[in-house]
Design a protein around this motif. Structure first.
Motif, PDB file in Angstrom:
ATOM      1  N   PHE A 193       0.827  -1.202   0.000  1.00 40.23           N
ATOM      2  CA  PHE A 193       0.000   0.000   0.000  1.00 40.23           C
ATOM      3  C   PHE A 193       0.866   1.258   0.000  1.00 40.23           C
ATOM      4  N   CYS A 194       1.935   1.246   0.787  1.00 38.33           N
ATOM      5  CA  CYS A 194       2.846   2.402   0.810  1.00 38.33           C
ATOM      6  C   CYS A 194       3.390   2.686  -0.582  1.00 38.33           C
ATOM      7  N   PHE A 195       3.712   1.619  -1.302  1.00 40.54           N
ATOM      8  CA  PHE A 195       4.257   1.769  -2.650  1.00 40.54           C
ATOM      9  C   PHE A 195       3.176   2.142  -3.659  1.00 40.54           C
ATOM     10  N   ALA A 196       2.070   1.409  -3.641  1.00 42.48           N
ATOM     11  CA  ALA A 196       1.043   1.585  -4.665  1.00 42.48           C
ATOM     12  C   ALA A 196       0.342   2.930  -4.558  1.00 42.48           C
ATOM     13  N   LEU A 197       0.200   3.468  -3.349  1.00 45.43           N
ATOM     14  CA  LEU A 197      -0.510   4.732  -3.177  1.00 45.43           C
ATOM     15  C   LEU A 197       0.357   5.935  -3.529  1.00 45.43           C
ATOM     16  N   GLY A 198       1.596   5.682  -3.930  1.00 44.06           N
ATOM     17  CA  GLY A 198       2.473   6.792  -4.305  1.00 44.06           C
ATOM     18  C   GLY A 198       1.982   7.560  -5.514  1.00 44.06           C
ATOM     19  N   PHE A 199       1.208   6.884  -6.386  1.00 45.19           N
ATOM     20  CA  PHE A 199       0.765   7.564  -7.602  1.00 45.19           C
ATOM     21  C   PHE A 199      -0.130   8.760  -7.283  1.00 45.19           C
ATOM     22  N   VAL A 203       0.755  11.503  -1.205  1.00 40.15           N
ATOM     23  CA  VAL A 203       0.079  11.914   0.031  1.00 40.15           C
ATOM     24  C   VAL A 203      -0.426  10.709   0.830  1.00 40.15           C
ATOM     25  N   PRO A 204      -1.149   9.747   0.230  1.00 40.40           N
ATOM     26  CA  PRO A 204      -1.573   8.578   1.018  1.00 40.40           C
ATOM     27  C   PRO A 204      -0.404   7.782   1.581  1.00 40.40           C
ATOM     28  N   THR A 205       0.698   7.735   0.842  1.00 39.28           N
ATOM     29  CA  THR A 205       1.885   7.033   1.340  1.00 39.28           C
ATOM     30  C   THR A 205       2.404   7.693   2.606  1.00 39.28           C
ATOM     31  N   ALA A 206       2.495   9.013   2.583  1.00 40.32           N
ATOM     32  CA  ALA A 206       2.958   9.747   3.762  1.00 40.32           C
ATOM     33  C   ALA A 206       2.024   9.526   4.941  1.00 40.32           C
ATOM     34  N   LEU A 249      11.379   1.569   3.083  1.00 42.72           N
ATOM     35  CA  LEU A 249      11.816   1.529   1.681  1.00 42.72           C
ATOM     36  C   LEU A 249      10.616   1.497   0.732  1.00 42.72           C
ATOM     37  N   ALA A 250       9.565   0.772   1.120  1.00 43.39           N
ATOM     38  CA  ALA A 250       8.357   0.758   0.286  1.00 43.39           C
ATOM     39  C   ALA A 250       7.744   2.153   0.224  1.00 43.39           C
ATOM     40  N   GLY A 251       7.719   2.835   1.373  1.00 41.95           N
ATOM     41  CA  GLY A 251       7.228   4.208   1.377  1.00 41.95           C
ATOM     42  C   GLY A 251       8.092   5.124   0.538  1.00 41.95           C
ATOM     43  N   ALA A 252       9.411   4.923   0.606  1.00 41.77           N
ATOM     44  CA  ALA A 252      10.319   5.731  -0.205  1.00 41.77           C
ATOM     45  C   ALA A 252      10.067   5.519  -1.685  1.00 41.77           C
ATOM     46  N   ALA A 253       9.810   4.266  -2.080  1.00 37.84           N
ATOM     47  CA  ALA A 253       9.512   3.976  -3.482  1.00 37.84           C
ATOM     48  C   ALA A 253       8.227   4.668  -3.919  1.00 37.84           C
ATOM     49  N   GLY A 254       7.211   4.647  -3.041  1.00 37.25           N
ATOM     50  CA  GLY A 254       5.964   5.335  -3.358  1.00 37.25           C
ATOM     51  C   GLY A 254       6.151   6.842  -3.457  1.00 37.25           C
ATOM     52  N   LEU A 255       6.942   7.401  -2.560  1.00 37.72           N
ATOM     53  CA  LEU A 255       7.205   8.843  -2.594  1.00 37.72           C
ATOM     54  C   LEU A 255       7.970   9.235  -3.857  1.00 37.72           C
ATOM     55  N   THR A 282      12.124  -2.156  -8.720  1.00 35.12           N
ATOM     56  CA  THR A 282      13.288  -2.990  -8.393  1.00 35.12           C
ATOM     57  C   THR A 282      13.515  -3.015  -6.888  1.00 35.12           C
ATOM     58  N   ALA A 283      13.406  -1.834  -6.261  1.00 35.26           N
ATOM     59  CA  ALA A 283      13.545  -1.775  -4.810  1.00 35.26           C
ATOM     60  C   ALA A 283      12.443  -2.572  -4.127  1.00 35.26           C
ATOM     61  N   MET A 284      11.228  -2.520  -4.669  1.00 33.30           N
ATOM     62  CA  MET A 284      10.106  -3.239  -4.067  1.00 33.30           C
ATOM     63  C   MET A 284      10.279  -4.745  -4.149  1.00 33.30           C
ATOM     64  N   ALA A 285      10.900  -5.220  -5.214  1.00 35.57           N
ATOM     65  CA  ALA A 285      11.156  -6.662  -5.314  1.00 35.57           C
ATOM     66  C   ALA A 285      12.023  -7.120  -4.145  1.00 35.57           C
ATOM     67  N   GLY A 286      13.011  -6.303  -3.790  1.00 34.41           N
ATOM     68  CA  GLY A 286      13.843  -6.617  -2.635  1.00 34.41           C
ATOM     69  C   GLY A 286      13.091  -6.465  -1.323  1.00 34.41           C
TER      70      GLY A 286
END
Length: 334
Positions: A193-199, A203-206, A249-255, A282-286
């Motif tokens: 969710f942290c990653f996917a909501l970045g689009f 804001v939702p990620t934060a 890291l997932a949040g960072a990817a979303g941001l 790539t980061a999310m795969a890790g």
């Protein structure tokens, strides 16, 4: 009018007869390479492969332009597609691709997110501090941050002995695997969710990062009020240094994706988001692999290891391992 089909068929047959020997040879070379490997080809076949491939491409072009029969065109399209991957494709083994991912792609992707990682960490810390202060001032806030299904009786109405037992009480051994799988699924959902909501401009990620921190701060305040702060810290840390790092890291990817959409630079927004998405993915795969490790530590290690010192040692070791893996300089191969 009745002669045209016969003429077309005759032309197709002549075209096939003139070039079919080359196609058959190309097909035989490809069959050998596919069945064994490119190394199984002779030097003569290796030299002939690109020449035969270009010849097949030329035949395909002619067949399309002169509207020869569909069966022939389909055959040539398949033959050319197979040959393309052997002439121009990069052929690496699964082990080589895995080594490249772990040795270069994954850590490089994480390092490229260092600014977003700092921001995500700050948001998590702000949420934890806010949650601790609010719950410390008024325990009613606890249920606003910690859902009942997650609290599972761990609230301000619980006795101290019960809270202590939740930190050290061993689960049934045959249920540990199920518990670990549940925790892995839950934590993966939070990270995704942290990653996917970045689009949505990030804001939702934060908000999700702040909420996750607030939940942690609220629970810390509960246990600290019963004199169990050190024990709760070890209970969380044994898996938390891996799990929270992964969520950050997932949040960072979303941001990163949200930032690219808001500030695309010289690129169109879609192109900027796509570029950011490749690195973030790539980061999310890790991150998924990190969450798998966290699930094992949470579902097994935390239940089987009841020593606070050992829990903190494992937590510190895992934090050093992840930090070293991502951020220590490494030798580059050409």
């Amino acid at each position: 009018m009745t002669v045209a089909p016969a003429s077309a068929a005759t032309g197709s047959n002549r075209f096939r007869e003139a070039r079919e020997e080359e196609w058959r040879r190309l097909e035989a070379i490809l069959a050998t390479a596919e069945r064994k490997s490119v190394r199984a080809l002779s030097d003569e076949d290796l030299l002939a492969l690109p020449v035969l491939y270009r010849g097949a491409l030329s035949s395909l072009s002619v067949a399309r332009e002169t509207s020869l029969d569909l069966e022939l065109i389909t055959y040539l399209e398949g033959l050319c597609a197979r040959a393309y991957f052997f002439v121009y494709g990069v052929r690496t083994s699964a082990w080589s691709r895995a080594a490249t991912f772990f040795g270069r792609d994954w850590p490089d992707a994480v390092r490229s997110l260092w600014k977003e990682t700092l921001i995500a960490t700050l948001l998590l810390v702000v949420g934890a501090v806010a949650g601790a202060l609010l719950v410390g001032a008024d325990p009613v806030w606890y249920h606003a941050f910690v859902p009942a299904e997650l609290a599972n009786g761990r609230d301000f109405g619980a006795e101290t002995a019960f809270l202590r037992d939740t930190l050290y009480g061993a689960e049934e051994e045959n249920g540990l695997g199920v518990f670990a799988a549940f925790l892995f699924t839950h934590n993966s959902q939070v990270a995704i969710f942290c990653f996917a909501l970045g689009f949505a401009f990030g804001v939702p990620t934060a908000m999700l990062l702040v909420y996750t921190g607030a939940m942690l701060g609220a629970m810390m305040t509960l246990f600290a009020s019963r004199g169990l702060a050190l024990e709760f810290g070890g209970w969380v840390a044994i898996h938390g240094t891996t799990e929270l790092f992964a969520i950050i890291l997932a949040g960072a990817a979303g941001l990163r994706i949200g930032w690219a959409i808001v500030f695309p630079g010289d690129l169109p927004r879609l192109a900027a988001a796509t570029k950011a998405g490749r690195m973030a993915a790539t980061a999310m795969a890790g991150v998924v692999l990190m969450l798998f490790v966290a699930g094992l530590l949470e579902g097994y290690g935390r239940q089987l290891i009841t020593s606070d010192i050992v829990r903190y040692m494992i937590a510190g070791t895992m934090l050093l391992v992840w930090a070293g893996f991502y951020y220590l300089p490494r030798r580059r191969t050409a």
